[in-house]
Write a protein that holds these residues in place. Sequence first.
Motif, short mmCIF file in Angstrom:
data_model
loop_
_atom_site.label_atom_id
_atom_site.label_comp_id
_atom_site.label_asym_id
_atom_site.label_seq_id
_atom_site.Cartn_x
_atom_site.Cartn_y
_atom_site.Cartn_z
N ALA A 1 47.68 96.74 46.91
CA ALA A 1 46.28 97.02 47.27
C ALA A 1 46.14 98.48 47.72
O ALA A 1 45.18 99.15 47.33
CB ALA A 1 45.83 96.08 48.38
N LEU A 2 47.09 98.99 48.50
CA LEU A 2 47.05 100.38 48.95
C LEU A 2 47.16 101.33 47.76
O LEU A 2 46.42 102.33 47.68
CB LEU A 2 48.17 100.68 49.95
CG LEU A 2 48.05 100.01 51.31
CD1 LEU A 2 49.29 100.30 52.14
CD2 LEU A 2 46.80 100.43 52.03
N LYS A 3 48.06 101.05 46.85
CA LYS A 3 48.23 101.90 45.65
C LYS A 3 46.95 101.90 44.82
O LYS A 3 46.54 102.94 44.31
CB LYS A 3 49.41 101.42 44.81
CG LYS A 3 50.74 101.78 45.39
CD LYS A 3 51.87 101.27 44.52
CE LYS A 3 53.19 101.46 45.23
NZ LYS A 3 54.29 100.79 44.55
N LEU B 1 45.27 90.16 49.73
CA LEU B 1 46.40 89.41 49.19
C LEU B 1 45.97 88.37 48.16
O LEU B 1 46.79 87.88 47.40
CB LEU B 1 47.19 88.76 50.33
CG LEU B 1 47.88 89.76 51.25
CD1 LEU B 1 48.59 89.04 52.39
CD2 LEU B 1 48.83 90.66 50.49
N PHE B 2 44.69 88.05 48.11
CA PHE B 2 44.18 87.17 47.07
C PHE B 2 44.06 87.94 45.75
O PHE B 2 44.44 87.44 44.70
CB PHE B 2 42.81 86.60 47.48
CG PHE B 2 42.19 85.75 46.41
CD1 PHE B 2 42.65 84.46 46.18
CD2 PHE B 2 41.14 86.23 45.64
CE1 PHE B 2 42.08 83.68 45.18
CE2 PHE B 2 40.56 85.45 44.65
CZ PHE B 2 41.04 84.17 44.42
N TYR B 3 43.57 89.17 45.81
CA TYR B 3 43.31 89.95 44.60
C TYR B 3 44.51 90.77 44.13
O TYR B 3 44.58 91.13 42.96
CB TYR B 3 42.13 90.90 44.82
CG TYR B 3 40.82 90.16 44.96
CD1 TYR B 3 40.25 89.50 43.89
CD2 TYR B 3 40.16 90.10 46.18
CE1 TYR B 3 39.07 88.80 44.01
CE2 TYR B 3 38.96 89.41 46.32
CZ TYR B 3 38.43 88.76 45.23
OH TYR B 3 37.26 88.07 45.36
N PHE B 4 45.43 91.09 45.02
CA PHE B 4 46.57 91.93 44.68
C PHE B 4 47.86 91.20 45.04
O PHE B 4 47.88 90.42 45.99
CB PHE B 4 46.49 93.27 45.44
CG PHE B 4 45.24 94.03 45.12
CD1 PHE B 4 45.14 94.80 43.98
CD2 PHE B 4 44.15 93.98 45.98
CE1 PHE B 4 43.97 95.49 43.68
CE2 PHE B 4 42.97 94.67 45.69
CZ PHE B 4 42.89 95.43 44.53
N PRO B 5 48.95 91.47 44.30
CA PRO B 5 50.20 90.74 44.57
C PRO B 5 50.81 91.04 45.95
O PRO B 5 51.57 90.23 46.47
CB PRO B 5 51.15 91.19 43.46
CG PRO B 5 50.45 92.21 42.66
CD PRO B 5 49.05 92.33 43.15
#
Length: 57
Positions: free
Chosen positions: A50-52, A41-45
């Motif tokens: 993140a899964l995608k 959640l830090f690197y992806f919105p």
Amino acid sequence: MEFTLGADEVVRRIKHLQTSGGSVSKKQVKQSDPELMRNALFYFPSWEHALKNADQL
């Protein structure tokens, strides 16, 4: 807050979960691997992003 994983490592761990048959549901990962969730959640919105991202590699 300290982030211990890089974005590449987050994606690698998600892919490992997917290929090993582990659950990638947000609730399950929050309980079983809170470090992965925090870093994702830090690197992806969102967890879904993140899964995608992991699916694209």
